[in-house]
Design a protein around this motif. Structure first.
Motif, mmCIF file in Angstrom:
data_model
loop_
_atom_site.group_PDB
_atom_site.id
_atom_site.type_symbol
_atom_site.label_atom_id
_atom_site.label_comp_id
_atom_site.label_asym_id
_atom_site.label_seq_id
_atom_site.Cartn_x
_atom_site.Cartn_y
_atom_site.Cartn_z
ATOM 1 N N UNK A 59 0.828 -1.205 0.000
ATOM 2 C CA UNK A 59 0.000 0.000 0.000
ATOM 3 C C UNK A 59 0.862 1.255 0.000
ATOM 4 N N UNK A 60 1.896 1.267 0.808
ATOM 5 C CA UNK A 60 2.798 2.418 0.852
ATOM 6 C C UNK A 60 3.472 2.626 -0.495
ATOM 7 N N UNK A 61 3.883 1.531 -1.152
ATOM 8 C CA UNK A 61 4.513 1.643 -2.461
ATOM 9 C C UNK A 61 3.549 2.202 -3.498
ATOM 10 N N UNK A 62 2.294 1.807 -3.419
ATOM 11 C CA UNK A 62 1.282 2.326 -4.345
ATOM 12 C C UNK A 62 1.064 3.815 -4.109
ATOM 13 N N UNK A 63 1.014 4.209 -2.839
ATOM 14 C CA UNK A 63 0.800 5.619 -2.522
ATOM 15 C C UNK A 63 1.966 6.464 -3.014
ATOM 16 N N UNK A 64 3.179 5.962 -2.842
ATOM 17 C CA UNK A 64 4.353 6.713 -3.286
ATOM 18 C C UNK A 64 4.314 6.946 -4.786
ATOM 19 N N UNK A 65 3.826 5.972 -5.536
ATOM 20 C CA UNK A 65 3.805 6.100 -6.994
ATOM 21 C C UNK A 65 2.474 6.633 -7.531
ATOM 22 N N UNK A 66 1.576 7.024 -6.640
ATOM 23 C CA UNK A 66 0.265 7.536 -7.056
ATOM 24 C C UNK A 66 0.396 8.947 -7.639
ATOM 25 N N UNK A 109 0.027 12.913 -8.045
ATOM 26 C CA UNK A 109 0.235 13.934 -7.009
ATOM 27 C C UNK A 109 -1.061 14.328 -6.305
ATOM 28 N N UNK A 110 -2.150 14.436 -7.047
ATOM 29 C CA UNK A 110 -3.416 14.849 -6.442
ATOM 30 C C UNK A 110 -3.880 13.838 -5.389
ATOM 31 N N UNK A 111 -3.748 12.555 -5.691
ATOM 32 C CA UNK A 111 -4.157 11.528 -4.738
ATOM 33 C C UNK A 111 -3.224 11.512 -3.533
ATOM 34 N N UNK A 112 -1.912 11.657 -3.771
ATOM 35 C CA UNK A 112 -0.962 11.709 -2.654
ATOM 36 C C UNK A 112 -1.287 12.873 -1.727
ATOM 37 N N UNK A 113 -1.612 14.002 -2.301
ATOM 38 C CA UNK A 113 -1.963 15.179 -1.495
ATOM 39 C C UNK A 113 -3.203 14.904 -0.651
ATOM 40 N N UNK A 114 -4.193 14.280 -1.253
ATOM 41 C CA UNK A 114 -5.421 13.954 -0.532
ATOM 42 C C UNK A 114 -5.136 12.986 0.618
ATOM 43 N N UNK A 115 -4.313 11.991 0.368
ATOM 44 C CA UNK A 115 -4.016 10.994 1.388
ATOM 45 C C UNK A 115 -3.101 11.535 2.477
ATOM 46 N N UNK A 116 -2.255 12.499 2.155
ATOM 47 C CA UNK A 116 -1.318 13.015 3.151
ATOM 48 C C UNK A 116 -2.040 13.765 4.264
ATOM 49 N N UNK A 117 -3.239 14.217 4.007
ATOM 50 C CA UNK A 117 -4.013 14.939 5.015
ATOM 51 C C UNK A 117 -4.707 14.004 5.993
ATOM 52 N N UNK A 118 -4.698 12.722 5.712
ATOM 53 C CA UNK A 118 -5.427 11.756 6.540
ATOM 54 C C UNK A 118 -4.472 10.762 7.168
ATOM 55 N N UNK A 119 -4.844 10.277 8.310
ATOM 56 C CA UNK A 119 -4.080 9.218 8.959
ATOM 57 C C UNK A 119 -4.586 7.875 8.416
ATOM 58 N N UNK A 120 -3.801 6.799 8.559
ATOM 59 C CA UNK A 120 -4.280 5.485 8.110
ATOM 60 C C UNK A 120 -5.610 5.078 8.737
ATOM 61 N N UNK A 121 -5.856 5.490 9.977
ATOM 62 C CA UNK A 121 -7.131 5.164 10.608
ATOM 63 C C UNK A 121 -8.282 5.832 9.854
ATOM 64 N N UNK A 122 -8.071 7.028 9.378
ATOM 65 C CA UNK A 122 -9.113 7.731 8.633
ATOM 66 C C UNK A 122 -9.270 7.155 7.233
ATOM 67 N N UNK A 123 -8.223 6.541 6.677
ATOM 68 C CA UNK A 123 -8.356 5.892 5.368
ATOM 69 C C UNK A 123 -9.422 4.812 5.463
#
Length: 59
Positions: free
Chosen positions: A23-30, A32-46
């Motif tokens: 999952x972390x590898x997918x996020x790193x290669x996602x 930029x817009x999706x990475x930005x959206x995910x960076x605002x949330x914790x894994x619990x909020x995912x």
């Protein structure tokens, strides 16, 4: 019997670790817009938002 339970648990922990690494590898290669959206949330909020749903719903 206890040995079988320990082997099953160890296998599950290893599988969970592999899933988190993937999952972390997918996020790193996602994109930029999706990475930005995910960076605002914790894994619990995912989990709460439906971005990621682990198979162990009890945690």
């Amino acid at each position: 019997m206890i040995r079988h339970l320990k082997v099953a648990r160890d296998t599950a922990v290893k599988a969970r670790t592999q899933a988190m690494l993937a999952l972390k590898a997918i996020i790193v290669s996602a994109p930029a817009a999706l990475r930005e959206q995910l960076s605002r949330r914790s894994p619990a909020r995912w989990r709460l938002s439906g971005i990621w749903r682990p198979c162990d719903r009890g945690r």
